[in-house]
Structures are given as C-alpha cells and as structure tokens.
Write an enzyme that holds these catalytic residues in place. Sequence first.
Site, PDB file in Angstrom:
ATOM      1  N   ASP A  60       0.840  -1.194   0.000  1.00 36.19           N
ATOM      2  CA  ASP A  60       0.000   0.000   0.000  1.00 36.19           C
ATOM      3  C   ASP A  60       0.878   1.247   0.000  1.00 36.19           C
ATOM      4  N   LEU A  82       0.721   5.331 -11.007  1.00 38.17           N
ATOM      5  CA  LEU A  82      -0.697   5.335 -11.382  1.00 38.17           C
ATOM      6  C   LEU A  82      -1.627   5.004 -10.227  1.00 38.17           C
ATOM      7  N   ALA A  83      -1.099   4.414  -9.154  1.00 35.67           N
ATOM      8  CA  ALA A  83      -1.989   3.963  -8.071  1.00 35.67           C
ATOM      9  C   ALA A  83      -2.792   5.142  -7.539  1.00 35.67           C
ATOM     10  N   GLU A  85      -7.088   6.163  -5.892  1.00 39.75           N
ATOM     11  CA  GLU A  85      -8.530   6.014  -5.907  1.00 39.75           C
ATOM     12  C   GLU A  85      -8.994   6.838  -7.096  1.00 39.75           C
ATOM     13  N   THR A 101      -4.902   8.181  -0.060  1.00 37.83           N
ATOM     14  CA  THR A 101      -4.147   7.461  -1.102  1.00 37.83           C
ATOM     15  C   THR A 101      -3.511   8.431  -2.103  1.00 37.83           C
ATOM     16  N   THR A 131      -4.791  13.459 -14.371  1.00 42.67           N
ATOM     17  CA  THR A 131      -6.063  13.535 -15.090  1.00 42.67           C
ATOM     18  C   THR A 131      -6.361  14.955 -15.569  1.00 42.67           C
ATOM     19  N   ASP A 132      -7.179  15.044 -16.614  1.00 37.35           N
ATOM     20  CA  ASP A 132      -7.601  16.373 -17.082  1.00 37.35           C
ATOM     21  C   ASP A 132      -8.583  17.035 -16.105  1.00 37.35           C
ATOM     22  N   GLU A 133      -9.107  16.255 -15.150  1.00 37.38           N
ATOM     23  CA  GLU A 133     -10.110  16.816 -14.235  1.00 37.38           C
ATOM     24  C   GLU A 133      -9.523  17.888 -13.317  1.00 37.38           C
ATOM     25  N   TYR A 156     -12.134  13.930  -5.749  1.00 31.42           N
ATOM     26  CA  TYR A 156     -11.166  13.169  -6.555  1.00 31.42           C
ATOM     27  C   TYR A 156     -10.202  14.107  -7.274  1.00 31.42           C
ATOM     28  N   LYS A 160      -6.112  14.742  -6.870  1.00 35.76           N
ATOM     29  CA  LYS A 160      -5.139  14.572  -7.961  1.00 35.76           C
ATOM     30  C   LYS A 160      -4.381  15.880  -8.185  1.00 35.76           C
ATOM     31  N   ARG A 220     -17.472  14.273 -22.538  1.00 40.82           N
ATOM     32  CA  ARG A 220     -16.148  13.769 -22.204  1.00 40.82           C
ATOM     33  C   ARG A 220     -15.381  13.500 -23.507  1.00 40.82           C
ATOM     34  N   TYR A 347      -1.314 -16.757  -4.864  1.00 38.94           N
ATOM     35  CA  TYR A 347      -0.155 -16.202  -4.169  1.00 38.94           C
ATOM     36  C   TYR A 347      -0.009 -16.617  -2.717  1.00 38.94           C
TER      37      TYR A 347
HETATM   38  P1  NAD Z   1      -8.152   1.990 -11.314  1.00 37.76           P
HETATM   39  O1  NAD Z   1      -9.036   2.413 -10.187  1.00 37.76           O
HETATM   40  O2  NAD Z   1      -8.663   1.047 -12.328  1.00 37.76           O
HETATM   41  O3  NAD Z   1      -6.814   1.344 -10.729  1.00 37.76           O
HETATM   42  C1  NAD Z   1      -6.142   1.894  -9.615  1.00 37.76           C
HETATM   43  C2  NAD Z   1      -5.146   0.856  -9.124  1.00 37.76           C
HETATM   44  O4  NAD Z   1      -4.454   1.423  -8.010  1.00 37.76           O
HETATM   45  C3  NAD Z   1      -5.793  -0.434  -8.637  1.00 37.76           C
HETATM   46  O5  NAD Z   1      -5.088  -1.546  -9.115  1.00 37.76           O
HETATM   47  C4  NAD Z   1      -5.703  -0.335  -7.116  1.00 37.76           C
HETATM   48  O6  NAD Z   1      -5.614  -1.603  -6.473  1.00 37.76           O
HETATM   49  C5  NAD Z   1      -4.429   0.469  -6.951  1.00 37.76           C
HETATM   50  N1  NAD Z   1      -4.410   1.208  -5.689  1.00 37.76           N
HETATM   51  C6  NAD Z   1      -5.396   1.985  -5.170  1.00 37.76           C
HETATM   52  N2  NAD Z   1      -5.028   2.449  -3.961  1.00 37.76           N
HETATM   53  C7  NAD Z   1      -3.790   1.965  -3.719  1.00 37.76           C
HETATM   54  C8  NAD Z   1      -2.877   2.110  -2.640  1.00 37.76           C
HETATM   55  N3  NAD Z   1      -3.200   2.824  -1.552  1.00 37.76           N
HETATM   56  N4  NAD Z   1      -1.681   1.502  -2.725  1.00 37.76           N
HETATM   57  C9  NAD Z   1      -1.359   0.760  -3.807  1.00 37.76           C
HETATM   58  N5  NAD Z   1      -2.192   0.568  -4.848  1.00 37.76           N
HETATM   59  C10 NAD Z   1      -3.393   1.170  -4.812  1.00 37.76           C
HETATM   60  O7  NAD Z   1      -7.651   3.359 -11.965  1.00 37.76           O
HETATM   61  P2  NAD Z   1      -7.327   3.715 -13.487  1.00 37.76           P
HETATM   62  O8  NAD Z   1      -8.568   4.153 -14.139  1.00 37.76           O
HETATM   63  O9  NAD Z   1      -6.519   2.631 -14.070  1.00 37.76           O
HETATM   64  O10 NAD Z   1      -6.420   5.018 -13.272  1.00 37.76           O
HETATM   65  C11 NAD Z   1      -5.025   4.887 -13.046  1.00 37.76           C
HETATM   66  C12 NAD Z   1      -4.431   6.281 -12.889  1.00 37.76           C
HETATM   67  O11 NAD Z   1      -4.680   7.063 -14.052  1.00 37.76           O
HETATM   68  C13 NAD Z   1      -5.014   7.068 -11.712  1.00 37.76           C
HETATM   69  O12 NAD Z   1      -3.981   7.788 -11.114  1.00 37.76           O
HETATM   70  C14 NAD Z   1      -6.022   8.002 -12.365  1.00 37.76           C
HETATM   71  O13 NAD Z   1      -6.167   9.196 -11.607  1.00 37.76           O
HETATM   72  C15 NAD Z   1      -5.361   8.253 -13.691  1.00 37.76           C
HETATM   73  N6  NAD Z   1      -6.269   8.586 -14.815  1.00 37.76           N
HETATM   74  C16 NAD Z   1      -7.347   7.763 -15.092  1.00 37.76           C
HETATM   75  C17 NAD Z   1      -8.154   8.060 -16.190  1.00 37.76           C
HETATM   76  C18 NAD Z   1      -9.336   7.181 -16.555  1.00 37.76           C
HETATM   77  O14 NAD Z   1     -10.121   7.547 -17.435  1.00 37.76           O
HETATM   78  N7  NAD Z   1      -9.513   6.014 -15.948  1.00 37.76           N
HETATM   79  C19 NAD Z   1      -7.877   9.170 -16.984  1.00 37.76           C
HETATM   80  C20 NAD Z   1      -6.783   9.995 -16.652  1.00 37.76           C
HETATM   81  C21 NAD Z   1      -5.980   9.671 -15.579  1.00 37.76           C
HETATM   82  O1  DAU Z   2     -11.325  12.716 -17.345  1.00 39.73           O
HETATM   83  C1  DAU Z   2     -10.539  11.709 -16.768  1.00 39.73           C
HETATM   84  C2  DAU Z   2     -11.318  11.009 -15.676  1.00 39.73           C
HETATM   85  O2  DAU Z   2     -12.300  10.219 -16.326  1.00 39.73           O
HETATM   86  C3  DAU Z   2     -10.437  10.144 -14.782  1.00 39.73           C
HETATM   87  O3  DAU Z   2      -9.540  10.968 -14.087  1.00 39.73           O
HETATM   88  C4  DAU Z   2     -11.282   9.359 -13.790  1.00 39.73           C
HETATM   89  O4  DAU Z   2     -10.451   8.491 -13.047  1.00 39.73           O
HETATM   90  C5  DAU Z   2     -12.298   8.546 -14.569  1.00 39.73           C
HETATM   91  O5  DAU Z   2     -13.147   7.855 -13.670  1.00 39.73           O
HETATM   92  C6  DAU Z   2     -13.121   9.443 -15.491  1.00 39.73           C
HETATM   93  O6  DAU Z   2     -14.010  10.311 -14.718  1.00 39.73           O
HETATM   94  P1  DAU Z   2     -15.528  10.582 -15.152  1.00 39.73           P
HETATM   95  O7  DAU Z   2     -16.281  10.983 -13.951  1.00 39.73           O
HETATM   96  O8  DAU Z   2     -15.582  11.452 -16.351  1.00 39.73           O
HETATM   97  O9  DAU Z   2     -15.940   9.069 -15.628  1.00 39.73           O
HETATM   98  P2  DAU Z   2     -17.245   8.186 -15.377  1.00 39.73           P
HETATM   99  O10 DAU Z   2     -17.114   6.979 -16.228  1.00 39.73           O
HETATM  100  O11 DAU Z   2     -17.542   8.007 -13.930  1.00 39.73           O
HETATM  101  O12 DAU Z   2     -18.419   9.108 -15.976  1.00 39.73           O
HETATM  102  C7  DAU Z   2     -18.403   9.535 -17.342  1.00 39.73           C
HETATM  103  C8  DAU Z   2     -19.610  10.436 -17.555  1.00 39.73           C
HETATM  104  O13 DAU Z   2     -20.797   9.623 -17.463  1.00 39.73           O
HETATM  105  C9  DAU Z   2     -19.788  11.516 -16.509  1.00 39.73           C
HETATM  106  O14 DAU Z   2     -20.332  12.675 -17.117  1.00 39.73           O
HETATM  107  C10 DAU Z   2     -20.785  10.933 -15.524  1.00 39.73           C
HETATM  108  C11 DAU Z   2     -21.669  10.089 -16.420  1.00 39.73           C
HETATM  109  N1  DAU Z   2     -22.256   8.895 -15.780  1.00 39.73           N
HETATM  110  C12 DAU Z   2     -21.423   8.027 -15.146  1.00 39.73           C
HETATM  111  C13 DAU Z   2     -21.913   6.903 -14.509  1.00 39.73           C
HETATM  112  C14 DAU Z   2     -20.991   5.955 -13.779  1.00 39.73           C
HETATM  113  C15 DAU Z   2     -23.629   8.642 -15.867  1.00 39.73           C
HETATM  114  O15 DAU Z   2     -24.385   9.428 -16.473  1.00 39.73           O
HETATM  115  N2  DAU Z   2     -24.111   7.526 -15.241  1.00 39.73           N
HETATM  116  C16 DAU Z   2     -23.325   6.657 -14.561  1.00 39.73           C
HETATM  117  O16 DAU Z   2     -23.849   5.661 -13.994  1.00 39.73           O
END
Ligand code: NAD
Ligand code: DAU
Length: 349
Positions: A60, A82-83, A85, A101, A131-133, A156, A160, A220, A347
């Site tokens: 962790d 990348l880790a 929430e 985290t 992230t772009d957020e 969130y 970040k 998005r 494991y």
């Molecule tokens: P995800 O939630 O699928 O995966 C996160 C991983 O991190 C998991 O494997 C989890 O077990 C691990 N993790 C969480 N807390 C931890 C801790 N305390 N110690 C060690 N490991 C831990 O996330 P994702 O969607 O793959 O995103 C990965 C990264 O990219 C994040 O930093 C996120 O902010 C960023 N990101 C995601 C998106 C997207 O659209 N998903 C877009 C832009 C940036």
């Molecule tokens: O922009 C990058 C981000 O994109 C990452 O940093 C985040 O980790 C990732 O989760 C994602 O965030 P969003 O909030 O944009 O993604 P999500 O898939 O949760 O939602 C996409 C859009 O859909 C958003 O406008 C919310 C909407 N939505 C989402 C869910 C889960 C719905 O309308 N209904 C839903 O049930």
Amino acid sequence: MKNILITGGAGFIGSHVVRLYTNKYPDYHIFNLDALTYAGNLENLSDVEKMPNYTFLKGDIKDINYINGIFEKYRFDAVIHLAAESHVDRSIVDPNAFIETNVLGTANLLNAFKNLWQGNYEGKLFYHVSTDEVYGALGKEGLFKETTPYDPQSPYSASKAASDHLVRAYGNTYGMPFNISNCSNNYGPNQFPEKLIPLFIHNIRNRKNLPVYGDGQYTRDWLYVTDHAKAIDTVFHTGIRNETYNIGGLNEWANLNLIKLLCEKMDAKLAQPAGTAAELITYVKDRAGHDRRYAIDNTKIQTELGWKPEMTFQEGLEKTVDWYLNNETWLNNVTSGAYQKYYAEMYES
Ligand code: NAD
Ligand code: DAU
C-alpha cells in the site's frame, strides 16, 4: 538493466502499461506495486505474471515503512505512478480515502525516491500519471491546455491536483526529475464496471437500467486505453524532463450520444431488435458538482513528441464491447468478490 516501479499496475490503465513495458523492454525489470483494492485485479495480468522481467509487489502506498523498504531493496531508477482512488462518485461518498491514497500516498513515494537518490538524479525519473479533471469544467467552447489554471471541482480531482502540485514542488525544491501527464477519459478492456462504458455494457447484458445522470449532455473526450499507455511510454522516453503533457483523444461525446451508440452496438452483438437496449435508458439524479465538459488540446505531445491517438472510437468501442462479452467470468469475478479467492490460490497457497 533498469528497475522500474509501476504503481497501480493491477488496475485498468496500469495493467496496460505493465503489459506494454514488460513486452517492449526485456532489459527493464518491471515491479508492479499494487494494494489490490476492489479496483486492482491480477487477472488483468495473467499473460504477464510469469515473465522473467516482472515482479508483483503487494503493498500500500499509504504504508511509509513498506514503501521505504522496497525502495531500499530494489533501488528503483524510475517510478511510473498510477496507483490512486480513481472514481469520482466514490470520492463524493468518502473523500478521505482519496486524500489518503492520492495525496499522502504520492508524498510517501516522492519522499522514498528523494531519500534513495539523495540528489544524485542522473538518469532517474518520477513520472506522475494524472487527469484532465484537475483543470475543472469547460463550457461549450475551449480546450484544456497545459497552461490552463488548475480548478478542481470534486474531492477526486482536488486530490489529484494536490498530488500534481507536490510532484512539481519536489522537482523545484529538490531537483527531482519528473514528468506529469494529464489525460482525458480512458475506455477499453479491464476497466472496472463502475465507470460509464463498462457499467452500461454490464447492465445491458443483464437487462438492468442505464442510469443517465442529469440531462445526459455532459461531455467527455474519450481515448482508448492502449493509446494512453503508448503516450506514457512516449513521455517517459522522449519527454522533456519537468514538463507536463496533456493527452486526449480529440474525441468528444455528449454522454447521451455515446450511450445511444453503445446501445446500437450491443443490440447488434446480442442479436436483439434495434432499440431494445435503449429502452433501459433511465434519467436519474445528477452527480453532485458534475463537471459539464472536458476536452483536451493535445498539440504539445503531438507536435513535440510525435504521439497521436491511433484507435478510432468506432473500432475501440467495438473491441471494448467484444472484450466484455467474451470475458463474462472476469466481470462476474470482479463484481462478486471471487477475485479474492483467485488471489489467495495464486499467491498464498
Ligand atoms: P483503477 O481504479 O482502475 O486502478 C487503480 C489501481 O491502483 C488499482 O489496481 C488499485 O488496487 C491500486 N491502488 C489503489 N489504492 C492503492 C494504494 N493505496 N496503494 C497501492 N495501490 C493502490 O484506476 P485507473 O482508471 O486505471 O487510473 C489509473 C491512474 O490514471 C489514476 O492515477 C487516475 O487518476 C489516472 N487517470 C485515469 C483516467 C481514466 O479515465 N480512468 C484518466 C486519466 C488519468
Ligand atoms: O477525465 C478523466 C477522468 O475520467 C479520470 O480521471 C477518472 O479516473 C475517470 O473515472 C473518469 O471520470 P468521469 O467521472 O468522467 O468518468 P465516469 O465513467 O464516472 O463518468 C463519465 C460520464 O458519465 C460523466 O459525465 C458521468 C456520467 N455517468 C457516469 C456513470 C458511472 C452517468 O451518467 N451515469 C453513470 O452511472
């Protein structure tokens, strides 16, 4: 040989980065550090786990003693962090988990990297995946550039943003070489079915409602996950140190239009009459503080580093739907908790 620590490698994007690096760079040793939260799943890496240049470390990033121990033991030349929430809706329910985290965990990694190399940073890199957020929400016009001021709106994105600021501060104060990339919404195989696209595929498959937040006009910019992994590889190897790069798909979709396209594809795949999946669309209460629109200007990474998205959205969505329909066991495991059993057998036996 370089020792590279990838954190969060059992998650969605991290698993694609680990796969790319273990296959493309046999001279690197890839250490995947992951706490295996609900979002982490070693099944994502079953094709990688026996590779000689791969080691899984269950741990962790919040645990400073553990983190210091592995940095001393393996002397990581580079970190790709990348880790995190990652789900906005969960951050609204439990913000502290995100602060712990995403902010404190990142600080632990930065401190361990600083203590290990003591200012001798030649050939070293701390790469932070963000992230772009962090830029907040756009109106109808405009794009996020690297120079757009930070304006995070959810717990969130605030967590970040804080971690991005810490990385830059360590670069500025201690001379630690870093890169940050801020990416738009990813989609593709292995995404946990709490995010829009996999959740809706899962719900259509199981004839459950498709909960559309608010008016469905939130927008998005979608990027296929392997394109993101390749962009990270590009920045890692050719990015100018201490620079930030925005990564996006030039692919904006209002949620409702995307959902309708997904419904059409699902009707075709499930051989059901057109319109069957769309009957499940249900408008529900909006997400609190919902950001209206995200869109990335990726001119910098395109012109300076030569990266561009390769996958078209039609093709990427098709591949994604196929993957989820062909991997029902994966879906059932991550949604049922059976994955814990897999981990114990794999494991702990
Ligand atoms: P995800 O939630 O699928 O995966 C996160 C991983 O991190 C998991 O494997 C989890 O077990 C691990 N993790 C969480 N807390 C931890 C801790 N305390 N110690 C060690 N490991 C831990 O996330 P994702 O969607 O793959 O995103 C990965 C990264 O990219 C994040 O930093 C996120 O902010 C960023 N990101 C995601 C998106 C997207 O659209 N998903 C877009 C832009 C940036
Ligand atoms: O922009 C990058 C981000 O994109 C990452 O940093 C985040 O980790 C990732 O989760 C994602 O965030 P969003 O909030 O944009 O993604 P999500 O898939 O949760 O939602 C996409 C859009 O859909 C958003 O406008 C919310 C909407 N939505 C989402 C869910 C889960 C719905 O309308 N209904 C839903 O049930």
